[in-house]
Design a protein around this motif. Sequence first.
Motif, PDB file in Angstrom:
ATOM      1  N   SER A   7       7.913   6.439   4.343  1.00  0.00           N
ATOM      2  CA  SER A   7       6.725   7.178   3.948  1.00  0.00           C
ATOM      3  C   SER A   7       5.545   6.700   4.767  1.00  0.00           C
ATOM      4  O   SER A   7       5.523   5.571   5.225  1.00  0.00           O
ATOM      5  CB  SER A   7       6.460   6.943   2.465  1.00  0.00           C
ATOM      6  OG  SER A   7       6.309   5.562   2.231  1.00  0.00           O
ATOM      7  N   ARG A   8       4.569   7.573   4.932  1.00  0.00           N
ATOM      8  CA  ARG A   8       3.295   7.211   5.536  1.00  0.00           C
ATOM      9  C   ARG A   8       3.388   6.264   6.710  1.00  0.00           C
ATOM     10  O   ARG A   8       3.052   5.093   6.607  1.00  0.00           O
ATOM     11  CB  ARG A   8       2.423   6.505   4.501  1.00  0.00           C
ATOM     12  CG  ARG A   8       1.938   7.419   3.437  1.00  0.00           C
ATOM     13  CD  ARG A   8       0.833   6.733   2.705  1.00  0.00           C
ATOM     14  NE  ARG A   8       0.892   7.094   1.309  1.00  0.00           N
ATOM     15  CZ  ARG A   8       0.317   6.412   0.352  1.00  0.00           C
ATOM     16  NH1 ARG A   8      -0.325   5.328   0.628  1.00  0.00           N
ATOM     17  NH2 ARG A   8       0.402   6.822  -0.882  1.00  0.00           N
ATOM     18  N   VAL A  13       1.625   5.374   9.693  1.00  0.00           N
ATOM     19  CA  VAL A  13       0.324   5.747  10.244  1.00  0.00           C
ATOM     20  C   VAL A  13      -0.082   4.778  11.341  1.00  0.00           C
ATOM     21  O   VAL A  13       0.627   3.825  11.630  1.00  0.00           O
ATOM     22  CB  VAL A  13      -0.748   5.774   9.145  1.00  0.00           C
ATOM     23  CG1 VAL A  13      -0.974   7.172   8.677  1.00  0.00           C
ATOM     24  CG2 VAL A  13      -0.361   4.868   8.017  1.00  0.00           C
ATOM     25  N   LYS A  14      -1.234   5.030  11.872  1.00  0.00           N
ATOM     26  CA  LYS A  14      -1.851   4.207  12.900  1.00  0.00           C
ATOM     27  C   LYS A  14      -1.132   4.333  14.235  1.00  0.00           C
ATOM     28  O   LYS A  14      -1.719   4.740  15.201  1.00  0.00           O
ATOM     29  CB  LYS A  14      -1.926   2.733  12.501  1.00  0.00           C
ATOM     30  CG  LYS A  14      -2.623   1.888  13.547  1.00  0.00           C
ATOM     31  CD  LYS A  14      -3.979   1.463  13.068  1.00  0.00           C
ATOM     32  CE  LYS A  14      -4.679   0.664  14.124  1.00  0.00           C
ATOM     33  NZ  LYS A  14      -5.969   0.239  13.678  1.00  0.00           N
ATOM     34  N   LYS A  67       7.025   6.906  -5.960  1.00  0.00           N
ATOM     35  CA  LYS A  67       6.450   5.804  -5.202  1.00  0.00           C
ATOM     36  C   LYS A  67       7.471   4.709  -4.990  1.00  0.00           C
ATOM     37  O   LYS A  67       7.536   4.077  -3.960  1.00  0.00           O
ATOM     38  CB  LYS A  67       5.255   5.248  -5.970  1.00  0.00           C
ATOM     39  CG  LYS A  67       3.969   5.886  -5.533  1.00  0.00           C
ATOM     40  CD  LYS A  67       2.837   5.388  -6.384  1.00  0.00           C
ATOM     41  CE  LYS A  67       1.679   6.337  -6.286  1.00  0.00           C
ATOM     42  NZ  LYS A  67       0.849   6.301  -7.472  1.00  0.00           N
ATOM     43  N   THR A  68       8.265   4.492  -6.034  1.00  0.00           N
ATOM     44  CA  THR A  68       9.200   3.373  -5.933  1.00  0.00           C
ATOM     45  C   THR A  68      10.499   3.782  -5.263  1.00  0.00           C
ATOM     46  O   THR A  68      11.140   2.976  -4.628  1.00  0.00           O
ATOM     47  CB  THR A  68       9.494   2.805  -7.328  1.00  0.00           C
ATOM     48  OG1 THR A  68       9.698   3.903  -8.211  1.00  0.00           O
ATOM     49  CG2 THR A  68       8.337   1.969  -7.823  1.00  0.00           C
ATOM     50  N   GLU A 108      -5.750   4.239   7.277  1.00  0.00           N
ATOM     51  CA  GLU A 108      -4.815   4.409   6.165  1.00  0.00           C
ATOM     52  C   GLU A 108      -5.494   4.226   4.822  1.00  0.00           C
ATOM     53  O   GLU A 108      -4.848   4.313   3.791  1.00  0.00           O
ATOM     54  CB  GLU A 108      -3.662   3.413   6.271  1.00  0.00           C
ATOM     55  CG  GLU A 108      -2.856   3.495   7.544  1.00  0.00           C
ATOM     56  CD  GLU A 108      -3.426   2.599   8.641  1.00  0.00           C
ATOM     57  OE1 GLU A 108      -4.647   2.289   8.606  1.00  0.00           O
ATOM     58  OE2 GLU A 108      -2.662   2.196   9.526  1.00  0.00           O
ATOM     59  N   GLU A 165       8.566  -2.674  -8.178  1.00  0.00           N
ATOM     60  CA  GLU A 165       9.159  -2.367  -6.876  1.00  0.00           C
ATOM     61  C   GLU A 165       9.806  -3.613  -6.275  1.00  0.00           C
ATOM     62  O   GLU A 165      10.889  -3.559  -5.695  1.00  0.00           O
ATOM     63  CB  GLU A 165       8.079  -1.812  -5.946  1.00  0.00           C
ATOM     64  CG  GLU A 165       8.543  -1.497  -4.530  1.00  0.00           C
ATOM     65  CD  GLU A 165       9.598  -0.406  -4.485  1.00  0.00           C
ATOM     66  OE1 GLU A 165       9.660   0.409  -5.412  1.00  0.00           O
ATOM     67  OE2 GLU A 165      10.370  -0.387  -3.499  1.00  0.00           O
ATOM     68  N   LEU A 175       2.897  -2.174 -10.917  1.00  0.00           N
ATOM     69  CA  LEU A 175       3.716  -1.240 -10.125  1.00  0.00           C
ATOM     70  C   LEU A 175       4.476  -2.001  -9.039  1.00  0.00           C
ATOM     71  O   LEU A 175       5.650  -1.744  -8.776  1.00  0.00           O
ATOM     72  CB  LEU A 175       2.828  -0.187  -9.453  1.00  0.00           C
ATOM     73  CG  LEU A 175       2.128   0.820 -10.356  1.00  0.00           C
ATOM     74  CD1 LEU A 175       1.256   1.751  -9.515  1.00  0.00           C
ATOM     75  CD2 LEU A 175       3.166   1.644 -11.112  1.00  0.00           C
ATOM     76  N   ALA A 222       0.809  -1.226   0.000  1.00  0.00           N
ATOM     77  CA  ALA A 222       0.000   0.000   0.000  1.00  0.00           C
ATOM     78  C   ALA A 222       0.838   1.270   0.000  1.00  0.00           C
ATOM     79  O   ALA A 222       0.326   2.352  -0.275  1.00  0.00           O
ATOM     80  CB  ALA A 222      -0.940  -0.003   1.201  1.00  0.00           C
ATOM     81  N   GLN A 223       2.130   1.130   0.295  1.00  0.00           N
ATOM     82  CA  GLN A 223       2.980   2.324   0.282  1.00  0.00           C
ATOM     83  C   GLN A 223       3.440   2.666  -1.126  1.00  0.00           C
ATOM     84  O   GLN A 223       4.098   3.671  -1.333  1.00  0.00           O
ATOM     85  CB  GLN A 223       4.206   2.104   1.173  1.00  0.00           C
ATOM     86  CG  GLN A 223       3.840   2.052   2.640  1.00  0.00           C
ATOM     87  CD  GLN A 223       5.037   1.761   3.513  1.00  0.00           C
ATOM     88  OE1 GLN A 223       6.053   1.251   3.061  1.00  0.00           O
ATOM     89  NE2 GLN A 223       4.912   2.087   4.786  1.00  0.00           N
ATOM     90  N   HIS A 224       3.097   1.813  -2.094  1.00  0.00           N
ATOM     91  CA  HIS A 224       3.629   2.010  -3.437  1.00  0.00           C
ATOM     92  C   HIS A 224       2.564   2.127  -4.508  1.00  0.00           C
ATOM     93  O   HIS A 224       2.862   2.103  -5.685  1.00  0.00           O
ATOM     94  CB  HIS A 224       4.607   0.878  -3.769  1.00  0.00           C
ATOM     95  CG  HIS A 224       5.745   0.825  -2.800  1.00  0.00           C
ATOM     96  ND1 HIS A 224       6.857   1.621  -2.928  1.00  0.00           N
ATOM     97  CD2 HIS A 224       5.908   0.134  -1.661  1.00  0.00           C
ATOM     98  CE1 HIS A 224       7.668   1.395  -1.912  1.00  0.00           C
ATOM     99  NE2 HIS A 224       7.114   0.496  -1.120  1.00  0.00           N
ATOM    100  N   VAL A 225       1.309   2.213  -4.106  1.00  0.00           N
ATOM    101  CA  VAL A 225       0.222   2.444  -5.053  1.00  0.00           C
ATOM    102  C   VAL A 225      -0.673   3.514  -4.434  1.00  0.00           C
ATOM    103  O   VAL A 225      -0.517   3.834  -3.254  1.00  0.00           O
ATOM    104  CB  VAL A 225      -0.606   1.160  -5.295  1.00  0.00           C
ATOM    105  CG1 VAL A 225       0.244   0.076  -5.900  1.00  0.00           C
ATOM    106  CG2 VAL A 225      -1.251   0.670  -4.014  1.00  0.00           C
ATOM    107  N   SER A 226      -1.592   4.068  -5.217  1.00  0.00           N
ATOM    108  CA  SER A 226      -2.470   5.042  -4.552  1.00  0.00           C
ATOM    109  C   SER A 226      -3.609   4.308  -3.863  1.00  0.00           C
ATOM    110  O   SER A 226      -4.289   3.476  -4.456  1.00  0.00           O
ATOM    111  CB  SER A 226      -2.971   6.120  -5.506  1.00  0.00           C
ATOM    112  OG  SER A 226      -3.132   5.603  -6.781  1.00  0.00           O
ATOM    113  N   VAL A 227      -3.750   4.642  -2.589  1.00  0.00           N
ATOM    114  CA  VAL A 227      -4.697   3.947  -1.729  1.00  0.00           C
ATOM    115  C   VAL A 227      -6.054   4.650  -1.804  1.00  0.00           C
ATOM    116  O   VAL A 227      -6.122   5.872  -1.767  1.00  0.00           O
ATOM    117  CB  VAL A 227      -4.167   3.927  -0.283  1.00  0.00           C
ATOM    118  CG1 VAL A 227      -5.189   3.353   0.666  1.00  0.00           C
ATOM    119  CG2 VAL A 227      -2.882   3.127  -0.221  1.00  0.00           C
TER     120      VAL A 227
END
Lengths: 306, 447
Positions: free
Chosen positions: B76-77, B79-80, B68-69, A138, A156, A152, A116-121
């Motif tokens: 990054s991000r 959360v929680k 992103k890659t 999240e 990665e 994608l 989920a850190q590498h695609v748009s959620v």
Amino acid sequence: MFRNTFRKLTICSVVVLGWVLPTSASAELRIFACEPEWAALAREIGGDKISAYSATHDKQDPHHIRARPSLIAKIRRADMVFCSGAGLEIGWLPLLMQRGARSKVRAGKPGYFKAAQHVSVREKPVVVDRSLGDVHPEGNPHVHLDPENIILLARELAKRLIAIDPENASVFSANLRNFEKQWAENIKQWRKQSASLKNMPVIVHHKSWTYLIAWLGLKEIGTLEAKPGIPPTASHLQSLLRTTAATKPKAILRTPYDQAAPSNWFSQKASIPALVLPFTVPRGAKPGALKTLFDNILSQLIRANG
Amino acid sequence: MSLRYMRAVAAIAVPVMLATTPVAAADKQELQKILGEIKGLKRAYENRIATLENKIKSLETKKASSAKTATPAGSSRSVKDNSFNPSIGLILNGRASSFSENSSEFAGFAVGEEGERGKEGLSIGESELNFSANVDDKFYGSATLAVVQEDGSDKIELEEVYIQTLPDAGLPDGLRLKAGRAFWTLGYLNEHHAHADDFADRPLPYRAFLNKSFNDDGVEVSYVVPSDMYIELGGGVFRGDDFPAGGSASGLGAFSAYARVGGDIGDNQSWRLGAYALHSDVNSRATGEGAVTFVGKSNIYAADIRYTWAPDGNAKNKELILQAEFFNRDEDGTYNDTGAGTGNVNFDDSSQGWYAQAVYKFAPSWRLGARYSQLLAADTPAGLVGSALDSAGHDPSAISVMGDWTNSEFGRIRLQYNREELSDGKKDNQFLVQYIMSIGAHGAHAF
């Protein structure tokens, strides 16, 4: 007395250790996948240079897994942890990571890979409160059902495999190239097949299908769960039946691990099919399983759409 | 920046230029010419803007996919769990109980205060407040404060305050170190907070041998062996203040060691087995409401087994849990019961205790459970006949059944019935209603 017992215990454990410790270390990378789809993708890109283990199987709800001893043992020896992220595994993965104490897969390392850190959620909530059910702050973590995301993530993954095992860089790159080519071809095929599915109104049990629905352009007109993660109630189903009657939904979608009763009830009342779509690939699936997954989902949807 | 800017400038500039062109003197043809030129200019600019826009668009998509890659995982991000403020969790726990007997004494055992039967009537149980967070890249810290009622007033009790190493701490893989005060590894229940228990009270061996739980000050190390099967070894050194120790003389009065193995059988079943030892130098341990004192050495050996079965491994829908623990306690020292005026009596014997329980989740929100627990008292030495430690040939036992309803992962209401026969001829029928709710951050429970 105590010292004696302690000595016995030590001898015992040494014997046990000698028995269970691997006699020869295998060279292949061990990938601990939280869900079978990531193990399958790892096999596509890693080929015979990796061995992938999936902590869950296709009939199991990845939200609710016990941090079992066997999983601690698996993570203890993993070279990569490959999971959906976005809070899907929050109830069990952190505990496994803590207990396994494996430095290679800690956050920040190439061996710690959250999809989920590498695609748009999608579906990031604006307000988070538990009275709304088990919402993921999240966003929706079920990112694998959009084939564009798969590509994608394949890229990665290849990058990370190369970082961890540079010796086999050429193998990983070649596998990625092959996979990219095939997958682009698949997507083209699926797009053609699924053109008729655009705007098909569906009802879902849980918000498991968000990415699939967005990709295919289906219309989600209701969920059987009034609130995510809280079992459907009779009153909610009744009102859903009334409010959706006019839109004429074509099918009810659920995963193999969702309860059957609510969608069967709805199916009877609304006389529309209750589909149990495969949510992921079988555990230990051979390469090609990801394609079969989308093929199966599409053919079921196309049949239901009539 | 420049694109949007240029377009805006063009959009404003062109009409403005048109409007301000001196029309009066100019002849029509010239005006037409100028207008044509302006139009040409406009077209040229628009073309340029369009190509530039396209370029930017493609750059942006490229950047997005590469961003992103390229971002290192984890950076990054996050959360929680809030990385800077500790996660805060609150457990709200309350109960109503009714007992048929006025008093509750363990035949042959003098138990500590926490091991005694709870309060009758309405009360709040242990309401816990937990703070936890990663200290930095190497350590994790956690504190759990419990609000308990003692002698009619509310007191804050430090249940746990510890630090623990993270995988990044530089220790060899699989090795962890925990220091502070914690529910240490001993049997199954000890390392769990009471709110996670399947019954409203702890089984008899925990009440008699551990005063409900062992959470001394100390250090514990654990090691997970890199093997296909789960194997964990560990041990600790403790201050020796908490039951079964007491009144530490040196500040280093207890040691422990343990080993655990576990695994799966197919997709539906899991198991874990453990063996534990806890040695304590007991300088002075008061039990039996302060009347009974023990001085000497206490060794506890324990074993636990846990087995779970869930169809397709979906424990959320249906699950059977079988669990049992066995305790053996060797004590060598002197007992003194001031209540019975025994004076110091030499004692060198062992006592046992065990329990076995089954909990069945038959629907996602509903569970039923049954538990049997028993204590086997040591033979009573002549000097202790008639004291609190005289079992009079009776082995304390208890049967419990419970049913609970779980609305969400965060809220549970439980009904429990106990039939305790802790001393001869005293059958205590107990009814308990309990709620356990959790708000805020709540860490995952171990297997």
